[in-house]
Design an enzyme around this catalytic site. Structure first.
Site, PDB file in Angstrom:
ATOM      1  N   CYS A   1       0.374  -0.216   4.582  1.00  0.00           N
ATOM      2  CA  CYS A   1      -0.940  -0.615   5.088  1.00  0.00           C
ATOM      3  C   CYS A   1      -1.096  -2.131   5.076  1.00  0.00           C
ATOM      4  CB  CYS A   1      -2.049   0.060   4.294  1.00  0.00           C
ATOM      5  SG  CYS A   1      -2.245   1.802   4.757  1.00  0.00           S
TER       6      CYS A   1
ATOM      7  N   GLU B   1      -4.514  13.745   3.224  1.00  0.00           N
ATOM      8  CA  GLU B   1      -3.253  14.211   2.644  1.00  0.00           C
ATOM      9  C   GLU B   1      -2.720  15.420   3.394  1.00  0.00           C
ATOM     10  OE1 GLU B   1      -4.107  12.787  -1.931  1.00  0.00           O
ATOM     11  OE2 GLU B   1      -4.076  14.932  -1.508  1.00  0.00           O
TER      12      GLU B   1
ATOM     13  N   GLU C   1      -6.803   2.984   5.266  1.00  0.00           N
ATOM     14  CA  GLU C   1      -6.715   1.767   6.061  1.00  0.00           C
ATOM     15  C   GLU C   1      -6.080   2.053   7.422  1.00  0.00           C
ATOM     16  OE1 GLU C   1      -5.810   0.597   1.717  1.00  0.00           O
ATOM     17  OE2 GLU C   1      -5.506   2.311   3.026  1.00  0.00           O
TER      18      GLU C   1
ATOM     19  N   CYS D   1      -1.443   0.052   0.128  1.00  0.00           N
ATOM     20  CA  CYS D   1      -0.004   0.258  -0.069  1.00  0.00           C
ATOM     21  C   CYS D   1       0.774  -0.739   0.799  1.00  0.00           C
ATOM     22  CB  CYS D   1       0.382   1.698   0.276  1.00  0.00           C
ATOM     23  SG  CYS D   1       0.374   2.070   2.050  1.00  0.00           S
TER      24      CYS D   1
END
Length: 130
Positions: free
Chosen positions: A86, A41, A52, A83
């Site tokens: 990804c 993050e 990923e 997501c």
């Protein structure tokens, strides 16, 4: 080492001070080599990196471009799916029938193929004729 163990191990290295939601991923390349990634993050959200994407980047940095299996793990009530971005990255480097196992740290698992995760994926074929 199994994809599951690699993903669980790398998950511990995730940098998730804001969401506190650590994710680990492992991909097996066509050569059989396993590459790992964890989410990283950044306070300037959404500038972070998904687990990923990190595993795929490690694979590509090593000179490989095809993945044959994926394992993603996070702590949660149910297995977390990749997501949308990804999913597209997985489709870039893996065939539609590549197995993606999504798991919780408690051991619950769900498996789907890349095609099941991203039906109608955008691909190079959409760009022909330009």
């Amino acid at each position: 080492m199994s994809l599951k163990n690699v993903a669980l191990e790398v998950r511990e290295n995730a940098h998730a001070p804001y969401s506190r939601f650590k994710v680990g991923a492992a991909v097996r390349a066509a050569s059989g080599t396993v590459y790992a990634g964890c989410n990283v993050e950044n306070i300037a959200s959404p500038e972070g990196t998904c687990a990923e994407a990190g595993a795929i980047a490690a694979m590509v940095a090593a000179g490989e471009t095809r993945l044959t299996e994926v394992y993603v793990v996070a702590a949660g009530p149910q297995p977390v799916t990749p997501c949308g971005g990804c999913r597209q990255k997985l489709a870039e480097f893996g065939a539609g029938d590549v197995r993606v196992t999504m798991a919780t740290t408690d051991g619950a698992e769900t498996a789907m193929t890349i095609n099941e995760l991203l039906p109608g994926a955008f691909g190079a074929g959409h760009m022909t004729g330009n």
